[in-house]
Design a protein around this motif. Structure first.
Motif, PDB file in Angstrom:
ATOM      1  N   SER A 151       0.875  -1.330  -0.049  1.00 32.69           N
ATOM      2  CA  SER A 151      -0.154   0.075   0.034  1.00 32.69           C
ATOM      3  C   SER A 151       0.877   1.192   0.077  1.00 32.69           C
ATOM      4  N   ALA A 152       0.781   2.118  -1.128  1.00 28.32           N
ATOM      5  CA  ALA A 152       1.369   3.351  -1.066  1.00 28.32           C
ATOM      6  C   ALA A 152       1.325   4.212   0.005  1.00 28.32           C
ATOM      7  N   GLY A 153      -0.055   4.130   0.570  1.00 31.15           N
ATOM      8  CA  GLY A 153      -0.484   4.966   1.558  1.00 31.15           C
ATOM      9  C   GLY A 153       0.371   4.488   2.940  1.00 31.15           C
ATOM     10  N   ASP A 154       0.178   3.055   3.126  1.00 31.46           N
ATOM     11  CA  ASP A 154       0.788   2.691   4.260  1.00 31.46           C
ATOM     12  C   ASP A 154       2.259   2.882   4.299  1.00 31.46           C
ATOM     13  N   LEU A 155       2.959   2.747   3.381  1.00 34.98           N
ATOM     14  CA  LEU A 155       4.522   3.111   3.049  1.00 34.98           C
ATOM     15  C   LEU A 155       4.767   4.670   3.697  1.00 34.98           C
ATOM     16  N   LEU A 156       3.824   5.156   3.067  1.00 32.40           N
ATOM     17  CA  LEU A 156       3.984   6.878   3.389  1.00 32.40           C
ATOM     18  C   LEU A 156       3.946   7.028   4.745  1.00 32.40           C
ATOM     19  N   ARG A 157       2.693   6.523   5.220  1.00 34.37           N
ATOM     20  CA  ARG A 157       2.394   6.680   6.673  1.00 34.37           C
ATOM     21  C   ARG A 157       3.442   5.993   7.735  1.00 34.37           C
ATOM     22  N   ALA A 158       4.139   4.960   7.318  1.00 36.30           N
ATOM     23  CA  ALA A 158       5.281   4.468   7.998  1.00 36.30           C
ATOM     24  C   ALA A 158       6.495   5.330   8.017  1.00 36.30           C
TER      25      ALA A 158
ATOM     26  N   ASP B 283       7.818  15.234   8.030  1.00 37.23           N
ATOM     27  CA  ASP B 283       7.285  16.063   8.420  1.00 37.23           C
ATOM     28  C   ASP B 283       6.258  16.696   6.813  1.00 37.23           C
ATOM     29  N   MET B 284       7.175  16.548   5.840  1.00 41.63           N
ATOM     30  CA  MET B 284       6.709  16.985   4.507  1.00 41.63           C
ATOM     31  C   MET B 284       5.579  15.985   4.231  1.00 41.63           C
ATOM     32  N   ILE B 285       5.534  14.559   4.357  1.00 40.42           N
ATOM     33  CA  ILE B 285       4.510  13.725   4.145  1.00 40.42           C
ATOM     34  C   ILE B 285       3.344  14.004   4.867  1.00 40.42           C
ATOM     35  N   LYS B 286       3.567  14.166   6.327  1.00 39.62           N
ATOM     36  CA  LYS B 286       2.378  14.482   7.099  1.00 39.62           C
ATOM     37  C   LYS B 286       1.687  15.838   6.555  1.00 39.62           C
ATOM     38  N   SER B 287       2.344  16.582   6.162  1.00 40.45           N
ATOM     39  CA  SER B 287       1.756  17.822   5.529  1.00 40.45           C
ATOM     40  C   SER B 287       0.879  17.441   4.353  1.00 40.45           C
TER      41      SER B 287
ATOM     42  N   LYS C   1      -2.347  15.268   5.213  1.00 41.47           N
ATOM     43  CA  LYS C   1      -3.316  16.233   5.913  1.00 41.47           C
ATOM     44  C   LYS C   1      -4.294  16.890   4.924  1.00 41.47           C
ATOM     45  N   GLU C   2      -3.436  17.594   3.996  1.00 43.37           N
ATOM     46  CA  GLU C   2      -4.124  18.156   2.778  1.00 43.37           C
ATOM     47  C   GLU C   2      -4.897  17.574   1.814  1.00 43.37           C
ATOM     48  N   GLY C   3      -4.524  16.134   1.716  1.00 49.97           N
ATOM     49  CA  GLY C   3      -5.155  15.388   0.739  1.00 49.97           C
ATOM     50  C   GLY C   3      -4.577  15.693  -0.500  1.00 49.97           C
ATOM     51  N   GLN C   4      -3.189  15.998  -0.426  1.00 46.97           N
ATOM     52  CA  GLN C   4      -2.469  16.196  -1.837  1.00 46.97           C
ATOM     53  C   GLN C   4      -1.425  14.935  -1.935  1.00 46.97           C
ATOM     54  N   ILE C   5      -0.879  14.726  -3.233  1.00 42.12           N
ATOM     55  CA  ILE C   5      -0.215  13.673  -3.450  1.00 42.12           C
ATOM     56  C   ILE C   5       1.425  13.929  -3.191  1.00 42.12           C
ATOM     57  N   VAL C   6       1.873  13.293  -2.352  1.00 39.63           N
ATOM     58  CA  VAL C   6       3.428  13.324  -2.205  1.00 39.63           C
ATOM     59  C   VAL C   6       4.217  13.070  -3.515  1.00 39.63           C
ATOM     60  N   PRO C   7       5.255  13.973  -3.518  1.00 41.46           N
ATOM     61  CA  PRO C   7       6.024  13.961  -4.466  1.00 41.46           C
ATOM     62  C   PRO C   7       6.573  12.708  -4.934  1.00 41.46           C
ATOM     63  N   MET C   8       6.483  12.291  -6.524  1.00 38.22           N
ATOM     64  CA  MET C   8       6.711  11.133  -6.973  1.00 38.22           C
ATOM     65  C   MET C   8       8.080  10.518  -6.470  1.00 38.22           C
ATOM     66  N   GLU C   9       8.828  11.209  -6.413  1.00 34.28           N
ATOM     67  CA  GLU C   9      10.355  10.508  -6.175  1.00 34.28           C
ATOM     68  C   GLU C   9      10.271   9.754  -4.824  1.00 34.28           C
ATOM     69  N   VAL C  10       9.570  10.128  -3.855  1.00 36.81           N
ATOM     70  CA  VAL C  10       9.545   9.604  -2.628  1.00 36.81           C
ATOM     71  C   VAL C  10       8.699   8.348  -2.778  1.00 36.81           C
ATOM     72  N   THR C  11       7.756   8.250  -3.312  1.00 32.48           N
ATOM     73  CA  THR C  11       6.738   7.251  -3.220  1.00 32.48           C
ATOM     74  C   THR C  11       7.162   6.224  -4.191  1.00 32.48           C
ATOM     75  N   VAL C  12       7.982   6.301  -5.507  1.00 30.67           N
ATOM     76  CA  VAL C  12       8.470   5.270  -6.262  1.00 30.67           C
ATOM     77  C   VAL C  12       9.779   4.738  -5.465  1.00 30.67           C
ATOM     78  N   GLN C  13      10.604   5.391  -4.993  1.00 29.68           N
ATOM     79  CA  GLN C  13      11.719   4.780  -4.100  1.00 29.68           C
ATOM     80  C   GLN C  13      11.211   4.003  -3.230  1.00 29.68           C
ATOM     81  N   LEU C  14      10.107   4.515  -2.316  1.00 30.26           N
ATOM     82  CA  LEU C  14       9.520   3.468  -1.245  1.00 30.26           C
ATOM     83  C   LEU C  14       8.990   2.266  -1.523  1.00 30.26           C
ATOM     84  N   LEU C  15       8.304   2.177  -2.829  1.00 29.89           N
ATOM     85  CA  LEU C  15       7.775   1.075  -3.588  1.00 29.89           C
ATOM     86  C   LEU C  15       9.070   0.213  -3.935  1.00 29.89           C
TER      87      LEU C  15
END
Length: 224
Positions: A59-66, A77-81, A84-98
């Motif tokens: 789960s991309a969301g679970d990986l980001l929350r972790a 802190d950036m991911i939390k923000s 909270k605003e319902g926005q999409i976290v920058p691609m580089e972060v999510t792709v690398q976590l996956l």
């Protein structure tokens, strides 16, 4: 907010070709994307698929929350923000976590079948993942109207403890999904790689649709 170029640990690496080719043999990975608006029941159906088909659920969301709660995280802190605003976290972060989660699973027990839940949520994520990690087999899309989503999420928020299961965040999340993620679904659909499932039905009925889709795509249950 510091630019991503100053944070090399989570940047998507530059490659001339994907890390894996599609499949389940050595140096391969089989990826099915799972998309649907918030509250569409993706997590429930992913659990069924993991149980019956032997996929790893990411789960991309679970990986980001972790990651946001991980001690010493550069991006917490950036991911939390963003969440909270319902926005999409920058691609580089999510792709690398996956990618990290996939390579970890393969190294641990040679698991090469992955359900990636809640991703890609926008076009740059889709393009970057398939260019850098692996081309997906298809996208499983759970279709559910906004009002049905809202009712489900408010009910879930009574017990989930999730900060984004509230009226304001739900509205923002649905708007983001329609504006950002539906173009991704349409893009994969034009490529013949979308399987749509009606998510209004009961979880059991929805799963019957999922099983029919997997059979059509030639993906068999464990033990068959």
């Amino acid at each position: 907010m510091p630019p991503l170029k100053d944070k090399p640990a989570l940047q998507a690496p530059k490659r001339n070709q994907p890390l894996f080719t599609p499949g389940t043999a050595a140096k391969q990975a089989l990826v099915v994307f799972v998309l649907g608006g918030p509250g569409a029941g993706k997590g429930t159906q992913c659990a069924n698929i993991v149980r019956d088909y032997g996929f790893q659920h990411l789960s991309a969301g679970d990986l980001l929350r972790a990651e946001q709660d991980r001690e010493g995280s550069e991006f917490g802190d950036m991911i939390k923000s963003y969440i909270k605003e319902g926005q999409i976290v920058p691609m580089e972060v999510t792709v690398q976590l996956l990618e990290n989660a996939m390579t970890g699973a393969i190294e641990k027990d040679e698991s090469r079948k992955f359900l990636i839940d809640g991703f890609p949520r926008k076009m740059d994520q889709a393009v970057a993942f398939e260019e850098k990690v692996v081309k997906s087999r298809f996208t499983l899309f759970f279709d559910l109207a906004e009002e049905d989503m809202r009712k489900r999420l408010l009910k879930r928020g009574e017990t989930s403890g999730r900060s984004d299961d509230n009226e304001e965040s739900i509205t923002k999340r649905f708007r983001t999904f329609v504006e950002m993620s539906m173009p991704v679904v349409e893009w994969f659909k034009k490529d013949g790689r979308v399987v749509k499932v009606d998510a209004r039905k009961s979880p059991e009925e929805v799963y019957e649709g999922v099983k029919a889709a997997f059979e059509k795509e030639g993906i068999e249950m464990k033990g068959k």
